[in-house]
Design a protein around this motif. Structure first.
Motif, short mmCIF file in Angstrom:
data_model
loop_
_atom_site.label_atom_id
_atom_site.label_comp_id
_atom_site.label_asym_id
_atom_site.label_seq_id
_atom_site.Cartn_x
_atom_site.Cartn_y
_atom_site.Cartn_z
N HIS A 81 48.12 46.49 37.94
CA HIS A 81 47.01 45.67 38.41
C HIS A 81 45.73 46.01 37.65
O HIS A 81 45.52 47.16 37.26
CB HIS A 81 46.77 45.91 39.91
CG HIS A 81 47.94 45.57 40.79
ND1 HIS A 81 48.04 45.98 42.10
CD2 HIS A 81 49.05 44.84 40.54
CE1 HIS A 81 49.17 45.53 42.62
NE2 HIS A 81 49.81 44.85 41.69
N THR A 191 41.77 38.07 44.63
CA THR A 191 42.67 38.43 43.53
C THR A 191 43.09 37.19 42.77
O THR A 191 43.34 36.14 43.36
CB THR A 191 43.92 39.14 44.07
OG1 THR A 191 43.54 40.29 44.81
CG2 THR A 191 44.85 39.56 42.94
N GLU A 227 46.29 40.61 39.49
CA GLU A 227 47.68 41.06 39.54
C GLU A 227 48.48 40.15 38.62
O GLU A 227 48.56 38.95 38.85
CB GLU A 227 48.24 40.99 40.97
CG GLU A 227 47.61 41.99 41.92
CD GLU A 227 48.31 42.04 43.27
OE1 GLU A 227 49.49 41.61 43.34
OE2 GLU A 227 47.69 42.50 44.24
#
Length: 291
Positions: A81, A191, A227
């Motif tokens: 990540h 994210t 991610e």
């Protein structure tokens, strides 16, 4: 292994978001109901004569709370990540890296841009049907080259455009007016999730540019982390550090459960050590990422 020992592994019960290796809550509702939900899933596994129950990419909190309950096993693996402590620009990120890695990333971006391609990062109403048609062709090409079977349909991409285009980032590379490569990302609350990539020809370093560096640019501009999906130790040198991911498993056969439990215990120690070692070998200057 279970089938070689005379068991029938499939069918099994799976709790997951299909095709999505991204961590998220799997037990919906108040935390006080998690145990009851797990017990109900185990009862469903038993009553249907299934070999096992698997809860994949659950949160670490869920895994810690439920590991050991009714003999449930906890597995820890890892992904890579990219964390964003609040960078103001891509240069701010580069400034945190060792000189060698800093130069490597700059060279990769220069190599990608030297192909003379035009790169567009598109989301929301900037996305048009022809962009999805291009991404579909890239997706098909990647599947065929990896000897896989692409599971998404053409209609899936149309549905994404109709209902989710505000939550999608498409990064497309053009040779003149012809799209030749692209990467599809999903925009979450905090994210950016990298999902699919493809190209119609071989362009050195273009994969890094579209999938990693363009994602970082977007994430920096919008205060997100990234991610980039499963696998890929090559991500380490580009600022994506190893992070633990969790799953829970209940296995009906006691002997098989014991064997898997022994394996997972050793694997967990190995993963912890690997994360520690790989993080130390990451591209950041000694002292790590600073706020």
């Amino acid at each position: 292994a279970y089938e070689r020992a005379g068991g029938q592994y499939y069918p099994k019960l799976q709790v997951a978001v299909p095709f999505t290796p991204a961590t998220g809550r799997r037990f919906l509702g108040p935390a006080s109901l998690r145990s009851a939900l797990l017990e109900a899933a185990i009862a469903l596994t038993r009553s249907n004569g299934l070999s096992s129950l698997h809860v994949t990419f659950c949160t670490g909190e869920e895994a810690d709370a439920l590991a050991g309950h009714e003999g449930t096993l906890h597995r820890v693996t890892q992904q890579y990540h990219w964390e964003n402590p609040g960078y103001g620009s891509f240069d701010d990120f580069l400034g945190q890296l060792s000189s060698r890695k800093h130069k490597m990333i700059r060279k990769e971006r220069e190599t990608a841009r030297a192909h003379g391609l035009t790169i567009h990062a598109l989301t929301g109403d900037a996305l048009r049907p022809e962009h999805w048609a291009a991404m579909w062709s890239f997706y098909q090409d990647t599947g065929s080259r990896k000897w896989g079977r692409p599971y998404l349909t053409r209609a899936f991409f149309d549905e994404m455009h109709a209902t989710m285009r505000a939550d999608v980032l498409l990064v497309l590379a053009y040779d003149g007016t012809q799209p030749v490569a692209g990467a599809l990302n999903l925009i979450g609350r905090g994210t950016l999730f990298g999902r699919y990539w493809g190209a119609l020809a071989d362009y050195p370093c273009l994969h890094f540019e579209l999938c990693y560096y363009q994602a970082m640019d977007f994430a920096i501009a919008h205060g997100l982390r990234v991610e980039a999906g499963a696998q890929g130790e090559h991500k380490l040198a580009r600022g994506y550090l190893p992070a633990p991911v969790h799953s829970l498993h209940w296995i009906a056969d006691p002997g098989f459960r014991k064997a898997v439990a022994q394996y997972l215990e050793g694997e967990r120690r190995a993963v912890d050590e690997e994360i520690e070692v790989l993080t130390a070998y990451g591209p950041f200057r000694r002292g790590g990422v600073t706020d």
